[in-house]
Design a protein around this motif. Sequence first.
Motif, PDB file in Angstrom:
ATOM      1  N   ARG A   1      42.051  40.456  24.194  1.00 35.11           N
ATOM      2  CA  ARG A   1      42.232  39.300  25.091  1.00 35.11           C
ATOM      3  C   ARG A   1      43.655  39.242  25.627  1.00 35.11           C
ATOM      4  NH1 ARG A   1      39.054  36.328  20.854  1.00 35.11           N
ATOM      5  NH2 ARG A   1      36.892  36.504  21.538  1.00 35.11           N
ATOM      6  N   ASN A   2      44.622  39.505  24.766  1.00 37.01           N
ATOM      7  CA  ASN A   2      46.013  39.526  25.230  1.00 37.01           C
ATOM      8  C   ASN A   2      46.233  40.599  26.287  1.00 37.01           C
ATOM      9  OD1 ASN A   2      46.897  37.421  23.628  1.00 37.01           O
ATOM     10  ND2 ASN A   2      47.618  38.743  21.981  1.00 37.01           N
ATOM     11  N   ALA A   3      45.663  41.785  26.069  1.00 33.80           N
ATOM     12  CA  ALA A   3      45.829  42.883  27.021  1.00 33.80           C
ATOM     13  C   ALA A   3      45.203  42.528  28.364  1.00 33.80           C
ATOM     14  CB  ALA A   3      45.202  44.157  26.466  1.00 33.80           C
ATOM     15  N   GLY A   4      44.063  41.840  28.330  1.00 34.72           N
ATOM     16  CA  GLY A   4      43.425  41.422  29.562  1.00 34.72           C
ATOM     17  C   GLY A   4      44.275  40.418  30.320  1.00 34.72           C
ATOM     18  N   PHE A   5      44.867  39.498  29.599  1.00 34.97           N
ATOM     19  CA  PHE A   5      45.741  38.513  30.247  1.00 34.97           C
ATOM     20  C   PHE A   5      46.963  39.210  30.849  1.00 34.97           C
ATOM     21  CE2 PHE A   5      49.163  35.444  30.458  1.00 34.97           C
ATOM     22  CZ  PHE A   5      48.552  34.322  30.980  1.00 34.97           C
ATOM     23  N   GLN A   6      47.560  40.123  30.101  1.00 31.76           N
ATOM     24  CA  GLN A   6      48.741  40.832  30.595  1.00 31.76           C
ATOM     25  C   GLN A   6      48.424  41.655  31.839  1.00 31.76           C
ATOM     26  OE1 GLN A   6      49.894  42.996  27.085  1.00 31.76           O
ATOM     27  NE2 GLN A   6      50.518  41.135  25.985  1.00 31.76           N
ATOM     28  N   ALA A   7      47.198  42.149  31.939  1.00 35.07           N
ATOM     29  CA  ALA A   7      46.812  42.949  33.097  1.00 35.07           C
ATOM     30  C   ALA A   7      46.761  42.125  34.385  1.00 35.07           C
ATOM     31  CB  ALA A   7      45.450  43.595  32.848  1.00 35.07           C
ATOM     32  N   LEU A   8      46.730  40.810  34.252  1.00 34.43           N
ATOM     33  CA  LEU A   8      46.722  39.952  35.437  1.00 34.43           C
ATOM     34  C   LEU A   8      48.050  40.009  36.182  1.00 34.43           C
ATOM     35  CD1 LEU A   8      44.859  36.861  33.927  1.00 34.43           C
ATOM     36  CD2 LEU A   8      43.909  38.598  35.467  1.00 34.43           C
ATOM     37  N   GLY A   9      49.095  40.472  35.485  1.00 36.05           N
ATOM     38  CA  GLY A   9      50.391  40.671  36.127  1.00 36.05           C
ATOM     39  C   GLY A   9      51.089  39.377  36.490  1.00 36.05           C
ATOM     40  N   ASP A  10      51.855  39.414  37.567  1.00 38.98           N
ATOM     41  CA  ASP A  10      52.643  38.251  37.984  1.00 38.98           C
ATOM     42  C   ASP A  10      51.838  37.258  38.814  1.00 38.98           C
ATOM     43  OD1 ASP A  10      54.921  39.285  36.745  1.00 38.98           O
ATOM     44  OD2 ASP A  10      55.466  40.452  38.528  1.00 38.98           O
ATOM     45  N   ASP A  11      50.789  37.731  39.449  1.00 37.22           N
ATOM     46  CA  ASP A  11      49.970  36.850  40.290  1.00 37.22           C
ATOM     47  C   ASP A  11      48.927  36.148  39.420  1.00 37.22           C
ATOM     48  OD1 ASP A  11      48.873  35.582  42.481  1.00 37.22           O
ATOM     49  OD2 ASP A  11      47.573  37.274  43.006  1.00 37.22           O
ATOM     50  N   LEU A  12      49.407  35.238  38.596  1.00 37.23           N
ATOM     51  CA  LEU A  12      48.542  34.599  37.616  1.00 37.23           C
ATOM     52  C   LEU A  12      47.668  33.523  38.252  1.00 37.23           C
ATOM     53  CD1 LEU A  12      51.008  34.200  34.619  1.00 37.23           C
ATOM     54  CD2 LEU A  12      49.026  35.726  34.734  1.00 37.23           C
ATOM     55  N   PRO A  13      46.434  33.398  37.767  1.00 35.47           N
ATOM     56  CA  PRO A  13      45.570  32.300  38.212  1.00 35.47           C
ATOM     57  C   PRO A  13      45.985  31.010  37.513  1.00 35.47           C
ATOM     58  CG  PRO A  13      44.472  33.548  36.516  1.00 35.47           C
ATOM     59  CD  PRO A  13      45.781  34.254  36.768  1.00 35.47           C
ATOM     60  N   ASP A  14      45.231  29.954  37.747  1.00 37.27           N
ATOM     61  CA  ASP A  14      45.497  28.686  37.059  1.00 37.27           C
ATOM     62  C   ASP A  14      44.834  28.646  35.686  1.00 37.27           C
ATOM     63  OD1 ASP A  14      46.869  27.218  39.329  1.00 37.27           O
ATOM     64  OD2 ASP A  14      44.962  27.737  40.276  1.00 37.27           O
ATOM     65  N   ALA A  15      43.729  29.376  35.548  1.00 34.11           N
ATOM     66  CA  ALA A  15      42.998  29.377  34.281  1.00 34.11           C
ATOM     67  C   ALA A  15      42.308  30.724  34.101  1.00 34.11           C
ATOM     68  CB  ALA A  15      41.965  28.254  34.251  1.00 34.11           C
ATOM     69  N   VAL A  16      42.037  31.040  32.841  1.00 32.43           N
ATOM     70  CA  VAL A  16      41.347  32.294  32.508  1.00 32.43           C
ATOM     71  C   VAL A  16      40.124  31.970  31.663  1.00 32.43           C
ATOM     72  CG1 VAL A  16      41.501  34.492  31.292  1.00 32.43           C
ATOM     73  CG2 VAL A  16      43.469  33.659  32.582  1.00 32.43           C
ATOM     74  N   GLN A  17      38.991  32.511  32.074  1.00 29.69           N
ATOM     75  CA  GLN A  17      37.778  32.423  31.278  1.00 29.69           C
ATOM     76  C   GLN A  17      37.705  33.664  30.398  1.00 29.69           C
ATOM     77  OE1 GLN A  17      35.034  30.048  31.091  1.00 29.69           O
ATOM     78  NE2 GLN A  17      34.584  31.334  29.301  1.00 29.69           N
ATOM     79  N   PHE A  18      37.808  33.464  29.088  1.00 34.29           N
ATOM     80  CA  PHE A  18      37.650  34.559  28.144  1.00 34.29           C
ATOM     81  C   PHE A  18      36.183  34.622  27.725  1.00 34.29           C
ATOM     82  CE2 PHE A  18      42.142  33.425  27.650  1.00 34.29           C
ATOM     83  CZ  PHE A  18      42.746  34.671  27.733  1.00 34.29           C
ATOM     84  N   ILE A  19      35.661  35.835  27.640  1.00 31.50           N
ATOM     85  CA  ILE A  19      34.263  35.990  27.247  1.00 31.50           C
ATOM     86  C   ILE A  19      34.094  37.326  26.536  1.00 31.50           C
ATOM     87  CG2 ILE A  19      33.752  36.865  29.567  1.00 31.50           C
ATOM     88  CD1 ILE A  19      30.885  35.986  29.207  1.00 31.50           C
ATOM     89  N   ASP A  20      33.245  37.343  25.524  1.00 28.32           N
ATOM     90  CA  ASP A  20      32.914  38.580  24.834  1.00 28.32           C
ATOM     91  C   ASP A  20      31.890  39.350  25.663  1.00 28.32           C
ATOM     92  OD1 ASP A  20      34.573  37.717  22.854  1.00 28.32           O
ATOM     93  OD2 ASP A  20      32.990  37.153  21.454  1.00 28.32           O
ATOM     94  N   GLY A  21      31.954  40.670  25.602  1.00 28.42           N
ATOM     95  CA  GLY A  21      31.101  41.510  26.417  1.00 28.42           C
ATOM     96  C   GLY A  21      29.635  41.496  26.058  1.00 28.42           C
TER      97      GLY A  21
END
Length: 319
Positions: free
Chosen positions: A67-87
């Motif tokens: 989950r951390n790696a996925g968030f970091q992949a968003l880079g500098d152009d961050l959204p307002d919120a992130v939906q985390f979900i298991d595959g």
Amino acid sequence: MRVAVVLIGRNEGARLVASLASLSGQGLRLVYVDSGSTDDSVAAARAAGAEVVDLDAATPFTAARGRNAGFQALGDDLPDAVQFIDGDCIVVPGWIDRAVATLRAQDSIGLVTGWRSEIHPEASVYNALCNHEWHRPAGDITTCGGDMMVRVAAYQQAGGFDGTVIAAEDDEFCQRLRKAGWRMHRLAEPMTRHDAAMRTFGQWWRRAVRSGHGFAQVGDMHPGYFARERLRVWVYGLLLPGLALVGLVWWPLLVLVLAAYGLSYAKSVQGLRREAMPMPQALHHAVFLTLSKFPNLIGMLTYHARKRRGAAMRIIEYK
């Protein structure tokens, strides 16, 4: 409010394809984080238009790390919120909009979640146990599972997930989020549908071992948390079996130990009945709730042994 989605998975196959399909057509940025899959998961994610992050196998895989790696992949152009979900989950139509509306309406809420349910609860008692476990009361909460929409500001203030936590990493994250002053809220709405795919006793046993590891590790990090769960495991998983061995010499003690297990089982049945579970199902489920203290104990002892040796906290897979 802009929303991105971070999916994590490992050899989910058709479950991942269904998960990705449930998010298509909503204009969402998708990031899929793969933990060393040997099937076609990565190719399926790319075909669905998701950005793919392949975790380095040199570091132990954990859901938190993914989950951390996925968030970091968003880079500098961050959204307002992130939906985390298991595959292995599909998102229910309309959930994203409902969660966004909640975050927009109440600035104090840092995390919003809903109800997860099993796709095939009838397939096995183990799936049915998961289905019951997922359905928790709505309203303000102190913890939730891994399917969650998190405000980016709240995620950053809490410091994200702890990649060393191999089980109950969502509980651990929620404790830091709460301590940072954010509210967490569960809507009385369907959110995701999960495919536990547990068909065997061995799978259930390994999952219970993993839960015990989470009780010990997260409880160690946040004293007082999971305290009741750990106490039950020590009593019913270790103390009473030890007394039962003594009872082989002095039988009245063995009778008392068996009575204690019987009382625990009866309380489990009563608790399930209070939650409107039919009696035949409650009688069946309570067997596993009573038995779970033994694999939980193995998980707790595994954590303490690893900590004592300074060993890496590696994931415990059940499927």
